[in-house]
Design a protein around this motif. Structure first.
Motif, PDB file in Angstrom:
ATOM      1  N   ALA A   9       0.836  -1.196   0.000  1.00  0.00           N
ATOM      2  CA  ALA A   9       0.000   0.000   0.000  1.00  0.00           C
ATOM      3  C   ALA A   9       0.875   1.252   0.000  1.00  0.00           C
ATOM      4  O   ALA A   9       0.564   2.240  -0.671  1.00  0.00           O
ATOM      5  N   ALA A  10       1.978   1.195   0.735  1.00  0.00           N
ATOM      6  CA  ALA A  10       2.892   2.335   0.794  1.00  0.00           C
ATOM      7  C   ALA A  10       3.535   2.581  -0.575  1.00  0.00           C
ATOM      8  O   ALA A  10       3.698   3.725  -1.006  1.00  0.00           O
ATOM      9  N   ILE A  11       3.880   1.495  -1.252  1.00  0.00           N
ATOM     10  CA  ILE A  11       4.470   1.622  -2.592  1.00  0.00           C
ATOM     11  C   ILE A  11       3.464   2.249  -3.552  1.00  0.00           C
ATOM     12  O   ILE A  11       3.794   3.130  -4.345  1.00  0.00           O
ATOM     13  N   ASP A  12       2.218   1.809  -3.443  1.00  0.00           N
ATOM     14  CA  ASP A  12       1.180   2.355  -4.326  1.00  0.00           C
ATOM     15  C   ASP A  12       0.923   3.834  -4.042  1.00  0.00           C
ATOM     16  O   ASP A  12       0.709   4.619  -4.967  1.00  0.00           O
ATOM     17  N   ARG A  13       0.969   4.202  -2.763  1.00  0.00           N
ATOM     18  CA  ARG A  13       0.797   5.627  -2.426  1.00  0.00           C
ATOM     19  C   ARG A  13       1.930   6.448  -3.026  1.00  0.00           C
ATOM     20  O   ARG A  13       1.717   7.501  -3.613  1.00  0.00           O
ATOM     21  N   PHE A  14       3.147   5.936  -2.857  1.00  0.00           N
ATOM     22  CA  PHE A  14       4.329   6.591  -3.412  1.00  0.00           C
ATOM     23  C   PHE A  14       4.190   6.743  -4.928  1.00  0.00           C
ATOM     24  O   PHE A  14       4.433   7.805  -5.496  1.00  0.00           O
ATOM     25  N   ALA A  20      20.222   1.783  -4.610  1.00  0.00           N
ATOM     26  CA  ALA A  20      21.467   1.224  -5.132  1.00  0.00           C
ATOM     27  C   ALA A  20      22.528   2.312  -5.264  1.00  0.00           C
ATOM     28  O   ALA A  20      23.704   2.105  -4.958  1.00  0.00           O
ATOM     29  N   LEU A  21      22.097   3.477  -5.705  1.00  0.00           N
ATOM     30  CA  LEU A  21      23.016   4.606  -5.864  1.00  0.00           C
ATOM     31  C   LEU A  21      23.566   5.030  -4.513  1.00  0.00           C
ATOM     32  O   LEU A  21      24.770   5.250  -4.353  1.00  0.00           O
ATOM     33  N   ARG A  22      22.678   5.136  -3.542  1.00  0.00           N
ATOM     34  CA  ARG A  22      23.075   5.510  -2.189  1.00  0.00           C
ATOM     35  C   ARG A  22      24.086   4.503  -1.643  1.00  0.00           C
ATOM     36  O   ARG A  22      25.084   4.847  -1.024  1.00  0.00           O
ATOM     37  N   ARG A  47       3.310   0.360 -11.070  1.00  0.00           N
ATOM     38  CA  ARG A  47       3.947  -0.025  -9.826  1.00  0.00           C
ATOM     39  C   ARG A  47       5.415  -0.444 -10.086  1.00  0.00           C
ATOM     40  O   ARG A  47       6.309  -0.140  -9.311  1.00  0.00           O
ATOM     41  N   SER A  48       5.625  -1.142 -11.196  1.00  0.00           N
ATOM     42  CA  SER A  48       6.974  -1.591 -11.554  1.00  0.00           C
ATOM     43  C   SER A  48       7.916  -0.419 -11.736  1.00  0.00           C
ATOM     44  O   SER A  48       9.062  -0.435 -11.275  1.00  0.00           O
ATOM     45  N   GLU A  49       7.402   0.603 -12.418  1.00  0.00           N
ATOM     46  CA  GLU A  49       8.230   1.787 -12.677  1.00  0.00           C
ATOM     47  C   GLU A  49       8.606   2.464 -11.356  1.00  0.00           C
ATOM     48  O   GLU A  49       9.756   2.881 -11.155  1.00  0.00           O
ATOM     49  N   ALA A  50       7.630   2.569 -10.454  1.00  0.00           N
ATOM     50  CA  ALA A  50       7.888   3.181  -9.140  1.00  0.00           C
ATOM     51  C   ALA A  50       8.935   2.378  -8.372  1.00  0.00           C
ATOM     52  O   ALA A  50       9.884   2.935  -7.814  1.00  0.00           O
ATOM     53  N   LEU A  51       8.778   1.057  -8.367  1.00  0.00           N
ATOM     54  CA  LEU A  51       9.708   0.188  -7.643  1.00  0.00           C
ATOM     55  C   LEU A  51      11.113   0.270  -8.232  1.00  0.00           C
ATOM     56  O   LEU A  51      12.097   0.327  -7.495  1.00  0.00           O
ATOM     57  N   ARG A  52      11.187   0.302  -9.559  1.00  0.00           N
ATOM     58  CA  ARG A  52      12.504   0.397 -10.201  1.00  0.00           C
ATOM     59  C   ARG A  52      13.235   1.659  -9.749  1.00  0.00           C
ATOM     60  O   ARG A  52      14.425   1.632  -9.449  1.00  0.00           O
ATOM     61  N   ASP A  53      12.496   2.764  -9.679  1.00  0.00           N
ATOM     62  CA  ASP A  53      13.115   4.030  -9.255  1.00  0.00           C
ATOM     63  C   ASP A  53      13.548   3.990  -7.795  1.00  0.00           C
ATOM     64  O   ASP A  53      14.601   4.501  -7.442  1.00  0.00           O
ATOM     65  N   MET A  54      12.711   3.381  -6.950  1.00  0.00           N
ATOM     66  CA  MET A  54      13.068   3.259  -5.530  1.00  0.00           C
ATOM     67  C   MET A  54      14.349   2.445  -5.376  1.00  0.00           C
ATOM     68  O   MET A  54      15.249   2.802  -4.621  1.00  0.00           O
ATOM     69  N   VAL A  55      14.406   1.344  -6.093  1.00  0.00           N
ATOM     70  CA  VAL A  55      15.566   0.456  -5.996  1.00  0.00           C
ATOM     71  C   VAL A  55      16.811   1.154  -6.562  1.00  0.00           C
ATOM     72  O   VAL A  55      17.904   1.064  -6.000  1.00  0.00           O
TER      73      VAL A  55
END
Ligand code: NI
Length: 150
Positions: free
Chosen positions: A14-19, A40-42, A28-36
């Motif tokens: 639900a938190a991912i979907d809100r984000f 990864a960069l950090r 949702r995939s696009e959002a998750l890819r950006d989060m990851v």
């Protein structure tokens, strides 16, 4: 591009979907890819060198999870050279909060933190690494500074 399957609890999803909605991602995939990607960069930046640092590692864990409390304590004893102090708070019947203060190389600290926060039953793992710079390295710190807060 590869397709993977992951298990995730309802709250987190639900938190991912809100984000995702908030930022207007197409999926949702696009959002998750950006989060990851961000994580990864950090990770890359933080693991680049072993700069002398001081750090706080905060996490919540369920003390009823089999053996977890013992394993966490053992991990800290195994790295007693890194461990400066540890604050333990019994949050409620289920959860404990710990804040470990660590001192050592940034990379070494990060590796240790990873072994803690990736344990099953550990949540909200957060590591804050503060680089001390070369001048603060070693054990001959003179303690000559005053303690005025400006
Ligand atoms: Ni406790």
């Amino acid at each position: 591009m590869q397709r993977i399957t992951i298990s995730i609890d309802d709250d987190l999803l639900a938190a991912i979907d809100r984000f995702s909605d908030r930022r207007g991602y197409a999926s949702r995939s696009e959002a998750l890819r950006d989060m990851v990607r961000e994580a990864a960069l950090r990770e890359d930046i933080a693991s680049e060198d072993d700069t002398p640092s001081i750090a706080t590692l905060t996490y919540v864990y369920e003390h009823h999870t089999r053996d977890l409390a013992r394993r966490l304590t053992e991990a800290q004893h195994a790295h007693h050279d890194l461990s400066v102090a540890c604050l333990h708070v019994h949050v409620d019947h289920r959860d404990c909060l710990e804040v470990a203060v660590l001192r050592g190389g940034a990379r070494t600290i990060r590796r240790f933190a990873d072994t803690v926060v990736t344990q099953r039953g550990v949540r909200h793992g957060q590591l804050q690494v503060i680089p001390l710079g070369e001048a603060h390295d070693g054990h001959d710190h003179p303690h000559a500074h005053d303690h005025r807060h400006r």
